[in-house]
Design a protein around this motif. Structure first.
Motif, PDB file in Angstrom:
ATOM      1  N   ALA A 262       0.925  -1.724  -0.099  1.00 23.74           N
ATOM      2  CA  ALA A 262       0.138   0.006   0.069  1.00 23.74           C
ATOM      3  C   ALA A 262       0.424   1.109   0.512  1.00 23.74           C
ATOM      4  N   VAL A 263       2.218   0.598   0.376  1.00 25.91           N
ATOM      5  CA  VAL A 263       2.839   2.756   0.365  1.00 25.91           C
ATOM      6  C   VAL A 263       3.761   2.179  -0.506  1.00 25.91           C
ATOM      7  N   LYS A 264       3.914   1.688  -1.242  1.00 28.80           N
ATOM      8  CA  LYS A 264       4.762   0.855  -2.571  1.00 28.80           C
ATOM      9  C   LYS A 264       4.182   2.116  -3.260  1.00 28.80           C
ATOM     10  N   PHE A 265       2.507   1.611  -3.777  1.00 29.71           N
ATOM     11  CA  PHE A 265       2.233   1.375  -4.622  1.00 29.71           C
ATOM     12  C   PHE A 265       0.790   3.135  -4.542  1.00 29.71           C
ATOM     13  N   ALA A 266       1.521   3.433  -4.361  1.00 25.48           N
ATOM     14  CA  ALA A 266       1.039   4.855  -3.495  1.00 25.48           C
ATOM     15  C   ALA A 266       0.625   5.963  -5.036  1.00 25.48           C
ATOM     16  N   ASP A 267      -0.570   6.532  -5.505  1.00 20.37           N
ATOM     17  CA  ASP A 267      -0.769   7.252  -6.683  1.00 20.37           C
ATOM     18  C   ASP A 267       0.387   8.416  -6.155  1.00 20.37           C
ATOM     19  N   ARG A 268       0.833   9.178  -6.912  1.00 17.34           N
ATOM     20  CA  ARG A 268       1.601  10.331  -6.373  1.00 17.34           C
ATOM     21  C   ARG A 268       1.057  11.393  -7.100  1.00 17.34           C
ATOM     22  N   LYS A 269      -0.145  10.887  -8.116  1.00 20.25           N
ATOM     23  CA  LYS A 269      -0.204  12.219  -9.047  1.00 20.25           C
ATOM     24  C   LYS A 269      -1.531  12.462  -7.929  1.00 20.25           C
ATOM     25  N   LYS A 270      -2.175  11.467  -7.201  1.00 23.18           N
ATOM     26  CA  LYS A 270      -3.342  12.456  -5.759  1.00 23.18           C
ATOM     27  C   LYS A 270      -2.468  13.557  -5.171  1.00 23.18           C
ATOM     28  N   SER A 271      -3.585  14.804  -4.471  1.00 23.53           N
ATOM     29  CA  SER A 271      -3.300  15.135  -3.425  1.00 23.53           C
ATOM     30  C   SER A 271      -2.590  14.799  -2.130  1.00 23.53           C
ATOM     31  N   GLN A 272      -2.662  13.114  -2.156  1.00 21.00           N
ATOM     32  CA  GLN A 272      -2.737  12.433  -0.216  1.00 21.00           C
ATOM     33  C   GLN A 272      -3.421  10.864  -1.165  1.00 21.00           C
ATOM     34  N   HIS A 273      -2.323  10.289  -0.465  1.00 20.53           N
ATOM     35  CA  HIS A 273      -2.003   8.718  -0.303  1.00 20.53           C
ATOM     36  C   HIS A 273      -2.504   8.024   0.888  1.00 20.53           C
ATOM     37  N   GLN A 274      -4.192   7.366   1.099  1.00 26.35           N
ATOM     38  CA  GLN A 274      -4.405   7.581   2.275  1.00 26.35           C
ATOM     39  C   GLN A 274      -4.205   6.493   2.374  1.00 26.35           C
ATOM     40  N   ILE A 275      -4.347   5.566   3.478  1.00 29.01           N
ATOM     41  CA  ILE A 275      -4.261   3.962   3.887  1.00 29.01           C
ATOM     42  C   ILE A 275      -4.667   3.405   4.998  1.00 29.01           C
ATOM     43  N   SER A 276      -6.105   2.972   5.217  1.00 23.23           N
ATOM     44  CA  SER A 276      -7.132   2.498   6.650  1.00 23.23           C
ATOM     45  C   SER A 276      -7.035   0.998   7.182  1.00 23.23           C
ATOM     46  N   VAL A 277      -6.174   1.022   7.570  1.00 21.85           N
ATOM     47  CA  VAL A 277      -6.225  -0.552   8.444  1.00 21.85           C
ATOM     48  C   VAL A 277      -6.738  -0.426   9.524  1.00 21.85           C
ATOM     49  N   THR A 278      -8.108  -1.841   9.574  1.00 20.48           N
ATOM     50  CA  THR A 278      -9.546  -1.858  10.144  1.00 20.48           C
ATOM     51  C   THR A 278      -8.764  -3.585  10.760  1.00 20.48           C
ATOM     52  N   VAL A 279      -9.159  -3.589  12.297  1.00 20.37           N
ATOM     53  CA  VAL A 279      -8.559  -4.436  12.343  1.00 20.37           C
ATOM     54  C   VAL A 279     -10.428  -5.324  12.915  1.00 20.37           C
ATOM     55  N   ASP A 280     -10.635  -6.274  12.807  1.00 17.43           N
ATOM     56  CA  ASP A 280     -12.822  -6.392  12.795  1.00 17.43           C
ATOM     57  C   ASP A 280     -12.813  -7.628  12.864  1.00 17.43           C
ATOM     58  N   SER A 281     -14.215  -7.901  12.857  1.00 21.57           N
ATOM     59  CA  SER A 281     -14.411  -9.769  12.994  1.00 21.57           C
ATOM     60  C   SER A 281     -15.609 -10.149  11.771  1.00 21.57           C
ATOM     61  N   ARG A 282     -15.644 -10.870  11.800  1.00 17.00           N
ATOM     62  CA  ARG A 282     -16.283 -11.172  10.488  1.00 17.00           C
ATOM     63  C   ARG A 282     -15.952 -13.167   9.700  1.00 17.00           C
ATOM     64  N   ASP A 283     -17.900 -13.116  10.561  1.00 21.65           N
ATOM     65  CA  ASP A 283     -18.490 -14.424  10.484  1.00 21.65           C
ATOM     66  C   ASP A 283     -18.032 -15.221  11.367  1.00 21.65           C
ATOM     67  N   GLY A 284     -18.005 -14.048  12.637  1.00 22.89           N
ATOM     68  CA  GLY A 284     -17.138 -14.576  14.356  1.00 22.89           C
ATOM     69  C   GLY A 284     -15.759 -15.241  14.097  1.00 22.89           C
ATOM     70  N   ARG A 285     -14.892 -14.349  13.213  1.00 28.49           N
ATOM     71  CA  ARG A 285     -13.739 -14.542  12.138  1.00 28.49           C
ATOM     72  C   ARG A 285     -12.897 -13.219  12.993  1.00 28.49           C
ATOM     73  N   PRO A 286     -11.340 -12.981  13.770  1.00 25.61           N
ATOM     74  CA  PRO A 286     -10.989 -11.642  13.562  1.00 25.61           C
ATOM     75  C   PRO A 286     -10.520 -11.603  12.464  1.00 25.61           C
ATOM     76  N   SER A 287     -10.853 -10.058  11.838  1.00 24.88           N
ATOM     77  CA  SER A 287     -10.142 -10.506  10.292  1.00 24.88           C
ATOM     78  C   SER A 287      -9.479  -9.046  10.671  1.00 24.88           C
ATOM     79  N   VAL A 288      -7.867  -8.570   9.408  1.00 19.11           N
ATOM     80  CA  VAL A 288      -7.313  -7.472   9.070  1.00 19.11           C
ATOM     81  C   VAL A 288      -7.632  -6.756   7.551  1.00 19.11           C
ATOM     82  N   THR A 289      -7.676  -5.869   7.697  1.00 23.84           N
ATOM     83  CA  THR A 289      -8.046  -5.252   6.217  1.00 23.84           C
ATOM     84  C   THR A 289      -7.152  -3.383   5.900  1.00 23.84           C
ATOM     85  N   VAL A 290      -6.195  -3.887   5.171  1.00 18.91           N
ATOM     86  CA  VAL A 290      -5.818  -2.729   4.105  1.00 18.91           C
ATOM     87  C   VAL A 290      -6.272  -2.072   3.015  1.00 18.91           C
TER      88      VAL A 290
END
Length: 356
Positions: A262-290
Motif C-alpha cells: 500500500a505504501v509502495k504503490f501510492a498514486d503520487r498524482k493524487k493530492s494525498q495517499h490514504q491507507i486505512s487499516v481496520t481490525v474487525d470480526s467477520r462471520d465470527g472470525r478476526p480480520s484485518v483489512t488494508v
C-alpha cells in the motif's frame, strides 16, 4: 478400516453378475465403484482419486485395453489391471506394453489371488502418489531457489553501485547513504519473505494465541520508523480485539507485505495517499483489512499478482514477491486472503483468520 481411509477401486465389466460378485468380495476393505459402461467408468476415473482400475477385456463399447489406455492418460497414478478368460500370451504382452497394465488377472478369478493383487496395486499407487509429491516439491524448491537468488541479486547490485558512487563522490555520500538504507530495508524484507516461505513449506508451523490489534500496531510503528511516509495518511481503526489461533511471525510477514504494498504503490498524482487499516470480526472470525487509494490493480491481474515474480506495469518498481508470499503463507495458516481492486482507484486486502 473406515470409509475415510479406504482406497477406491473401480471395476468395469459388461456382465452385471461379475460386478455384483466383485463388490460383495471387496466392499468391506475398499471403497468399491462398479459400472457396466466404459464412458461412465472414465467419468468416475476422472472425478475420483482411484487407486486401482480393473477392466474386463471384452466389452461392447471398447476393449478393456483401449479403456485402460484412456485411463492412463486421464489418471496416470491409478494402477491399471485387466481381466479376461480368453486372452493368450500375445494379448497379455500387448496389454503390458501398450496400456502399461500392472497385472493381468484370469477369469474366473480366485478370491484370495484377486485380493492379493488389489492389495499390491493399492500399495503401488500409494508409492506413485508419494513419489509424484516429492518430484513436485523438488521442482518447486528449484524454482523458488532460482527466483530467490534473482530477488537478492537486485538489491546487492544496487548497493554495490551506491558504494562506488559514495567513494567517488564523497561530497554526496550522505545522499547515497540514504539510498543505501532504503535498499537494505528492501533486502531485509526479501530475506524475511524467503525465510518465512521456506520455513512454512519445508518445516513445522506452530500456532499460538495472537492479539491481532497488538500485532497490527507493532508492524505499523515499525514501518513508520523505517520508511518515508511523507504525503501518506495512515489510519488504524480497531473495532474488535479478539485473539486468533495462528502463527505470529507468519501473520506478521503477511500483514507487513500488504502494508508495504500500500505504501509502495501510492498514486503520487493524487493530492494525498490514504491507507486505512481496520481490525474487525467477520462471520465470527478476526480480520484485518488494508485499504488504500493507490494505483490499484487491473481486474485481469488480481489473481496473477499472487504469482511469484509477477509485476504489473504501473510505473512503480516492485519485486513481484510480496503478494505471492502472502498468498502462500495464508494457505498454510488456513487464513482467507481476499483481494479486490479497481485500477487507479483503490486496493483492498483482507486477512480473515481462524477464531481462537
Amino acid at each position: 478400516m473406515t470409509d475415510l481411509v479406504k482406497a477406491k477401486i473401480l471395476y468395469v465389466d459388461d456382465r452385471v453378475e461379475n460386478l455384483n460378485a466383485f463388490n460383495a468380495l471387496l466392499r468391506r476393505d475398499y471403497h468399491v465403484l462398479v459400472t457396466s459402461s466404459c464412458e461412465n467408468a472414465l467419468e468416475l476415473s476422472g472425478t475420483n482419486d482411484i487407486a486401482v482400475v480393473i477392466a474386463d477385456f471384452k466389452m461392447p463399447e471398447m476393449t478393456g485395453l483401449q479403456f485402460l489406455e484412456k485411463v492412463r492418460i486421464q489418471s496416470p497414478d491409478s494402477i491399471r489391471m485387466l481381466m479376461s478368460g480368453h486372452a493368450d500370451l500375445d494379448t497379455v504382452i500387448q496389454c503390458v506394453n501398450k496400456g502399461e497394465v500392472f497385472r493381468f488377472i484370469k477369469k474366473p478369478w480366485l478370491d484370495q489371488i484377486l485380493k492379493d493383487e488389489i492389495s499390491n496395486g493399492v500399495r503401488e499407487h500409494n508409492i506413485r502418489v508419494r513419489n509424484s509429491g516429492l518430484e513436485q516439491s523438488f521442482k518447486d524448491l528449484a524454482k523458488f531457489s532460482s527466483d530467490s537468488i534473482h530477488q537478492l541479486n537486485g538489491p546487492v547490485a544496487t548497493l554495490d553501485g551506491l558504494v562506488r558512487l559514495a567513494l567517488s563522490e564523497p561530497t554526496n555520500a550522505q545522499e547515497y547513504l540514504g539510498y543505501m538504507k532504503t535498499t537494505l530495508e528492501a533486502l531485509r524484507v526479501n530475506i524475511k519473505n524467503i525465510a518465512s516461505y521456506s520455513d512454512h513449506r519445508y518445516g513445522h508451523t506452530p500456532v499460538e494465541s495472537v492479539r491481532i490489534d497488538a500485532l497490527v500496531k507493532n508492524v505499523v510503528e515499525e514501518v513508520k520508523s523505517k520508511y518515508d511516509l511523507e504525503g501518506i495518511q495512515l489510519n488504524i481503526v480497531v473495532k474488535n480485539e479478539e485473539a486468533a489461533l495462528t502463527n505470529y511471525e507468519l501473520l506478521r510477514v503477511c500483514f507487513e507485505n500488504i502494508l508495504l504494498n500500500a505504501v509502495k504503490f501510492a498514486d503520487r498524482k493524487k493530492s494525498q495517499h490514504q491507507i486505512s487499516v481496520t481490525v474487525d470480526s467477520r462471520d465470527g472470525r478476526p480480520s484485518v483489512t488494508v485499504e488504500d487509494n493507490g494505483v490499484g490493480i487491473a481486474a485481469s491481474n488480481l489473481d496473477r499478482v499472487k504469482e511469484m515474480l509477477f509485476r504489473e506495469s504501473t510505473g512503480t518498481v516492485g519485486e513481484g514477491l510480496g503478494l505471492f508470499i502472502v498468498s502462500e503463507l495464508a494457505k498454510q495458516m488456513k487464513v482467507d486472503f481476499q483481494l479486490e481492486s479497481e485500477k487507479w482507484k483503490y486496493t483492498k486486502a483482507t486477512l480473515k483468520l481462524p477464531k481462537e
